[in-house]
Design a protein around this motif. Structure first.
Motif, PDB file in Angstrom:
ATOM      1  N   LEU A   4      42.997  32.683  34.475  1.00  0.00           N
ATOM      2  CA  LEU A   4      43.191  32.429  35.909  1.00  0.00           C
ATOM      3  C   LEU A   4      44.500  33.015  36.425  1.00  0.00           C
ATOM      4  O   LEU A   4      44.753  32.982  37.622  1.00  0.00           O
ATOM      5  CB  LEU A   4      43.168  30.923  36.175  1.00  0.00           C
ATOM      6  N   ILE A  51      47.692  31.960  35.876  1.00  0.00           N
ATOM      7  CA  ILE A  51      48.613  30.906  36.308  1.00  0.00           C
ATOM      8  C   ILE A  51      49.451  30.446  35.134  1.00  0.00           C
ATOM      9  O   ILE A  51      49.163  30.753  33.974  1.00  0.00           O
ATOM     10  CB  ILE A  51      47.846  29.701  36.914  1.00  0.00           C
ATOM     11  N   PRO A  86      47.952  35.253  46.326  1.00  0.00           N
ATOM     12  CA  PRO A  86      47.461  34.959  44.972  1.00  0.00           C
ATOM     13  C   PRO A  86      48.606  34.839  43.979  1.00  0.00           C
ATOM     14  O   PRO A  86      49.782  35.000  44.321  1.00  0.00           O
ATOM     15  CB  PRO A  86      46.566  36.173  44.655  1.00  0.00           C
ATOM     16  N   ALA A  87      48.225  34.582  42.735  1.00  0.00           N
ATOM     17  CA  ALA A  87      49.220  34.479  41.666  1.00  0.00           C
ATOM     18  C   ALA A  87      49.967  35.799  41.509  1.00  0.00           C
ATOM     19  O   ALA A  87      49.489  36.858  41.902  1.00  0.00           O
ATOM     20  CB  ALA A  87      48.542  34.103  40.340  1.00  0.00           C
ATOM     21  N   MET A 104      52.031  39.957  38.696  1.00  0.00           N
ATOM     22  CA  MET A 104      50.739  40.002  39.293  1.00  0.00           C
ATOM     23  C   MET A 104      50.268  41.426  39.401  1.00  0.00           C
ATOM     24  O   MET A 104      51.017  42.269  39.725  1.00  0.00           O
ATOM     25  CB  MET A 104      50.819  39.419  40.692  1.00  0.00           C
ATOM     26  N   TYR A 106      48.438  39.129  40.289  1.00  0.00           N
ATOM     27  CA  TYR A 106      47.617  39.912  41.211  1.00  0.00           C
ATOM     28  C   TYR A 106      48.435  40.422  42.406  1.00  0.00           C
ATOM     29  O   TYR A 106      48.189  41.510  42.914  1.00  0.00           O
ATOM     30  CB  TYR A 106      46.449  39.067  41.725  1.00  0.00           C
ATOM     31  N   GLN A 108      46.915  24.787  42.866  1.00  0.00           N
ATOM     32  CA  GLN A 108      47.122  26.159  42.399  1.00  0.00           C
ATOM     33  C   GLN A 108      45.973  26.616  41.508  1.00  0.00           C
ATOM     34  O   GLN A 108      45.563  27.777  41.540  1.00  0.00           O
ATOM     35  CB  GLN A 108      48.445  26.256  41.639  1.00  0.00           C
ATOM     36  N   CYS A 122      40.064  34.605  41.678  1.00  0.00           N
ATOM     37  CA  CYS A 122      39.509  35.351  40.542  1.00  0.00           C
ATOM     38  C   CYS A 122      38.035  35.656  40.746  1.00  0.00           C
ATOM     39  O   CYS A 122      37.558  36.729  40.358  1.00  0.00           O
ATOM     40  CB  CYS A 122      39.726  34.575  39.249  1.00  0.00           C
ATOM     41  N   ALA A 127      43.663  29.815  42.456  1.00  0.00           N
ATOM     42  CA  ALA A 127      43.493  30.902  41.498  1.00  0.00           C
ATOM     43  C   ALA A 127      42.028  31.104  41.130  1.00  0.00           C
ATOM     44  O   ALA A 127      41.563  32.240  40.955  1.00  0.00           O
ATOM     45  CB  ALA A 127      44.313  30.606  40.234  1.00  0.00           C
TER      46      ALA A 127
END
Length: 249
Positions: free
Chosen positions: A29, A31, A215-216, A1, A219, A39, A47, A43
């Motif tokens: 996204l 992911i 977040p994912a 991320m 990020y 999820q 974003c 995401a």
């Protein structure tokens, strides 16, 4: 991320690409292809905030027109991945063609090296000693210069002062450990948020280990880098140590 000053690592990730070589909707996204619908939703919201007009991740890296284009890509990816039927058809379109690998022909065996013919050298004659009754003069050295003085000793380079750069956290990286270090430095979350442009709520989620609200990973790694810089910690090691605690990674 990824995020922050280094935060566009997400834009340069190769990831899994489609048949035409472009980044696919999962990369847009941030992911995995196994992401669930919640999820995908989380995401998508993140974003949109990431590519907002005042977001840190795009403040100095993208022009306004590029930010708008990035948001359009995010919405396009979301509309496909939120629909099970469209997502299933899209996943099938990501299949990569299999190419046959050509096997090169075997190289010819090297030729055996032929040794060169031996070279005959003439026999050396033994040295001739002077007669016993002949005095051989001893050469006298002429104007031998004095030896040069030794160069002055160079003092060793002093070691760099301790505490002048980022330090590693002296315990396993966790949200509680990050909070203790930050409070020991006398730094508030508001100060870190002001310098990094990261929302205070995400910094608080990191310390509280609210993994479901983070977040994912693409990020989150950038958020952890900025948080570590704000208190004087080594960014890369701190981020990687924390990411090992996130259950979804």
């Amino acid at each position: 991320m990824v995020s922050g000053g280094e935060g566009m690592e997400a834009r340069s990730r190769s990831g899994t690409k489609g048949m035409d070589g472009r980044r696919n909707y999962y990369d847009v996204l941030g992911i995995e292809r196994t992401a669930t619908l919640p999820q995908v939703e989380r995401a998508y919201r993140f974003c949109l905030e990431m590519y907002g007009d005042n977001a840190l991740a795009t403040y100095s890296l993208l022009q306004p027109g590029e930010q708008q284009e990035a948001r359009e890509h995010v919405r396009e990816a979301y509309e496909v991945l939120r629909d099970p039927a469209r997502r299933r058809a899209y996943d099938l379109s990501l299949a990569q063609p299999v190419f046959r690998r050509e096997i090169p022909p075997p190289s010819p065996a090297p030729l055996a090296a032929v040794p060169p013919p031996p070279v005959a050298f003439p026999a050396l004659e033994p040295p001739v000693s002077p007669p016993a009754n002949v005095n051989v003069p001893v050469p006298v050295p002429m104007n031998v210069p004095d030896p040069l003085p030794a160069p002055p000793a160079v003092p060793p380079t002093p070691p760099p002062p301790t505490g002048s750069g980022p330090v590693a956290l002296g315990e396993p990286v966790s949200g509680a450990a990050l909070r203790r270090f930050r409070e020991g430095k006398g730094v508030s979350l508001d100060e870190i948020a002001h310098k990094s442009k990261i929302s205070v709520r995400f910094l608080r989620y990191i310390e509280d280990e609210r993994f479901d609200m983070l977040p994912a990973a693409v990020y989150l790694r950038g958020f952890l880098h900025e948080n570590a810089r704000g208190v004087g910690l080594e960014p890369k090691g701190t981020a990687e140590g924390y990411l090992q605690r996130v259950p979804s990674l």
